[in-house]
Structure formats: C-alpha cells, structure tokens
Design an enzyme around this catalytic site. Sequence first.
Site, PDB file in Angstrom:
ATOM      1  N   TYR A 159       0.856  -1.190   0.000  1.00  0.00           N
ATOM      2  CA  TYR A 159       0.000   0.000   0.000  1.00  0.00           C
ATOM      3  C   TYR A 159       0.888   1.235   0.000  1.00  0.00           C
ATOM      4  O   TYR A 159       1.839   1.323   0.777  1.00  0.00           O
ATOM      5  CB  TYR A 159      -0.897   0.009   1.239  1.00  0.00           C
ATOM      6  N   ASP A 215       9.309   2.763   0.192  1.00  0.00           N
ATOM      7  CA  ASP A 215       8.241   3.431   0.925  1.00  0.00           C
ATOM      8  C   ASP A 215       8.389   3.029   2.389  1.00  0.00           C
ATOM      9  O   ASP A 215       7.961   1.948   2.803  1.00  0.00           O
ATOM     10  CB  ASP A 215       6.874   3.016   0.369  1.00  0.00           C
ATOM     11  N   LYS A 245       3.971   8.687   9.203  1.00  0.00           N
ATOM     12  CA  LYS A 245       3.706   8.084  10.510  1.00  0.00           C
ATOM     13  C   LYS A 245       4.681   8.560  11.596  1.00  0.00           C
ATOM     14  O   LYS A 245       4.532   9.672  12.078  1.00  0.00           O
ATOM     15  CB  LYS A 245       3.616   6.567  10.347  1.00  0.00           C
TER      16      LYS A 245
HETATM   17  C1  LIG Z   1       0.172   4.541   5.798  1.00  0.00           C
HETATM   18  C2  LIG Z   1       0.973   4.329   4.574  1.00  0.00           C
HETATM   19  C3  LIG Z   1       0.932   5.215   3.493  1.00  0.00           C
HETATM   20  C4  LIG Z   1      -0.045   6.339   3.423  1.00  0.00           C
HETATM   21  O1  LIG Z   1       0.165   7.292   4.406  1.00  0.00           O
HETATM   22  P1  LIG Z   1      -1.046   8.294   4.779  1.00  0.00           P
HETATM   23  O2  LIG Z   1      -0.414   9.221   5.745  1.00  0.00           O
HETATM   24  O3  LIG Z   1      -2.123   7.425   5.353  1.00  0.00           O
HETATM   25  O4  LIG Z   1      -1.462   8.952   3.522  1.00  0.00           O
HETATM   26  C5  LIG Z   1       1.811   5.015   2.449  1.00  0.00           C
HETATM   27  N1  LIG Z   1       2.664   3.987   2.453  1.00  0.00           N
HETATM   28  C6  LIG Z   1       2.723   3.096   3.455  1.00  0.00           C
HETATM   29  C7  LIG Z   1       3.725   2.009   3.422  1.00  0.00           C
HETATM   30  C8  LIG Z   1       1.864   3.236   4.539  1.00  0.00           C
HETATM   31  O5  LIG Z   1       1.882   2.317   5.516  1.00  0.00           O
END
Ligand SMILES: *Cc1c(COP(=O)(O)O)cnc(C)c1O
Length: 420
Positions: free
Chosen positions: A144, A239, A267
């Site tokens: 994701y 990511d 995060k």
């Molecule tokens: C949570 C997440 C996102 C998206 O971040 P948001 O702040 O919710 O837009 C993108 N990549 C990864 C790996 C994530 O866990």
Amino acid sequence: MNTEKSQRLYKKALEFMPGGVNSPVRAFKSVGMTPIFIDHADGDIIYDADGNKFIDYVCSWGPNILGHNNKAVTDAVKKSCDKGLTFGACHEGEIRLAEKIKSHIPSMEMLRLVNSGTEAVMSAVRAARGFTGRDKIIKFEGCYHGHSDGLLVKGGSGLLTGSVPDSAGVPVGFTENTLVAGYNDTDSVAALFDKYPDGIACVIVEPCAANMGVVPPEKGFLQFLRDITSEHGALLIFDEVITGFRLGIGGAQAFYGVMPDMNTLGKIVGGGMPLAAYGGKREIMELVAPVGSVYQAGTLSGNPVAVAAGLAVLEILENSPEIYDELEKKSAMIEAAMKTAGLNVNRAGSLLTAFFTNETVRDCKSARTSDTSRYAEFFKYLFSRNIYIAPSQFEAMFVSAAHCYADIEYTCNVIRSWRG
Ligand SMILES: *Cc1c(COP(=O)(O)O)cnc(C)c1O
C-alpha cells in the site's frame, strides 16, 4: 462490556461521514463489529467514550512508537502552538528536522516535508518520472502506498480488507503505467524489465511489507531490486512510511542493508501530527520546483507544530537507542506467545501479524489464504479482554516503547490461552 455511547456516536457519525469514519479500516467492518470511539489515550492505553480501557497495539497505525500522549512530545507541540499554528513561510524547525532525518537516513540527501504518506509517495514517483523521463512504474501486489490514483492498483491495507482490488473512480489511463509484480518474486520483476527494458522509471516497494499483514523481504529480494534497477537506469524507491524509525533509527534500509535512490517517510516522523517526507539523491531532488521542473507544493507543508512533534520524537529515539532493543524483546515475547497458541506469525522488529493459514506467508497470494473469519474471532477474543489490535487481518500489530512488561505479559497470557 458496555459500548452504548460508542454505538450512539457511531449512529450519529453515519449521518455525516461515509461509513461513519474518515478512513475505511476504522469501521471494524471486517471483524463484524461497530467502531469504538476514543475519548483519550495515555501510554499504551486507549480509553473509549464509555470508559472502557484497552492495551493498544494499533498505536494510530504506526506513528505512536513512544505510545500515546508522550509528555516531551505534547510539551513541544504546546510550546510551538504558542508561537502560531502556521506561517506558510520558512522557519528554522524545517531545517533542523530535515538535517536530523538525513543524518539517520542518508539516502535522503535532500528532502521535502509534506502532509501525508499518500502525498510523499505520489510526489516521489513524480520526481522519479521527471528524473528518468520514463512513465512506467513497478509496484508489488499487496503493498500500500497511499490512495493516489496511480498507486491504487492491487493495494494492501483497507483495499484487501474490503476485497476491493482496485478503486472505482480511477480512470484506466491513470493506472496503465502501473505494472504489478509479486512481493518476494524476483522472476516477476525481471519479466517486467525484460518487457520494458528502457521504460521503467522506478520500482516502489515497502522494504518490509506491512499492509498485507507483515511480510518481511526474503534474503536477497531487496538487493535484487537494487541491482536490477541500477542495471536499467530505473530508480529504487523505498516506501518507509511504516518502517522508517520503526525497524531502527535508520529504518529498513539500515535494517536490511540496502540503500534506495529515493525514500518516503510518514507516521513516526510526524510524531502523531500530519507530517511526512520524501527525498533522495541530490540530483533527483534538485529537479523539484522551484529549482527544477517537477512541481510539488503544499500550503501546510513543513507546518511548525507538526515539525515540533516530529523533532521531539526523533530526539528521544536518537538519545535512547535502548528503545529498539526493548521493542525487539517485547515483540519477541508476543511472537512466542502466538507460536505457543499455534498461530502462524510473521514479525520484523516491533511489527507483527498473526495469520490463520498453514501456508508460509511470503506474498499477497499466501496472505490471502488466511481465514479472516478466524482473525475476526481472534480480534473479538482479545477485545473482550481489553486488548485492542487492528480490526483487520491485513495490518500490522505495533508495539511501542510505552508498552510496559506487565501489559505485555498480560497480552501474552491472553494469547496463549486462545483456543481458536
Ligand atoms: C500509511 C501508509 C501510506 C499512506 O500514508 P497516509 O499518511 O495514510 O497517507 C503510504 N505507504 C505506506 C507504506 C503506509 O503504511
């Protein structure tokens, strides 16, 4: 357990917000329940509107590595608030945060602060395309990367939970340059590079997947991605929105010893405030406006309050390296309890997921063999004993520095006594 007030609030919320929530996985749909509404949280405990309390292993889906309501962090936020909430102009904190990030994550030679992980990844991919002059990107099934159009293909997290493989409202044209490979499947990546040897701008990957449940990279997988992208003049983007400052202060790239060309954070880096970052090699980042021709901007980017929160968290993490050893110890205890209970568990540092399948979970396909109705039973069993884990199979359980050994022991005892 009395959840009357939460249920009343939920009914009301349904009038105003789709599903009563501002992010789908909060809806408790896949565990067949209705959401609890949180009143406040402190340390490793969340308190709902009815006064029930739970040991929290969701930790806001990752940001709260120090637990909830850490005093140093909230003090920094309050102090910053007193100076004004937003300027839409340069301030010193941005430099301090950027410098700190770079010192721990050297692949981010230059970086930009943005407001969400979605935005960070979207912008990183744009920069990668601008730099290479190529359109195609490779992502992995079950990873994701936020909800921008081009990345909503075979996504993880809520997309797996809701069994919605791809989102409606995304024109085919927006995703036709998004190629999908299998996680831990080097052959599927090689096949795409064979097909488009000069067409791929970047490979984007969660260096340890955590949005199809936790699925660590197999030995050699990340190095393979490093090599094949270099060979073809494509960029490798990690990511690290979840893994950054989670698998260690150096993130997944230090944990696994593979350096990407670009990196995204979210995060933890925002310390509980809306802040994220993307960055990479100087020559790539110097293509971003106003220096270069890749446009990216943000009214609240580098918001001083969010920056203050991020700085406070990173300062604590760098001054207390023992936090990571403790996280490892506590998470290993939970993993061991799960194994005793006969659960199939994947773990990387303080990220873990119990799967309900006999298969080794190493990619999206095997993750999907998990019996999600049994996960729902497991969730309810823990919930009724005041332990709160993600209300969905395809998420991680997060352990924080605020989880005390007494609560970890209690959690382990409850897990060990589970008879699914
Ligand atoms: C949570 C997440 C996102 C998206 O971040 P948001 O702040 O919710 O837009 C993108 N990549 C990864 C790996 C994530 O866990």
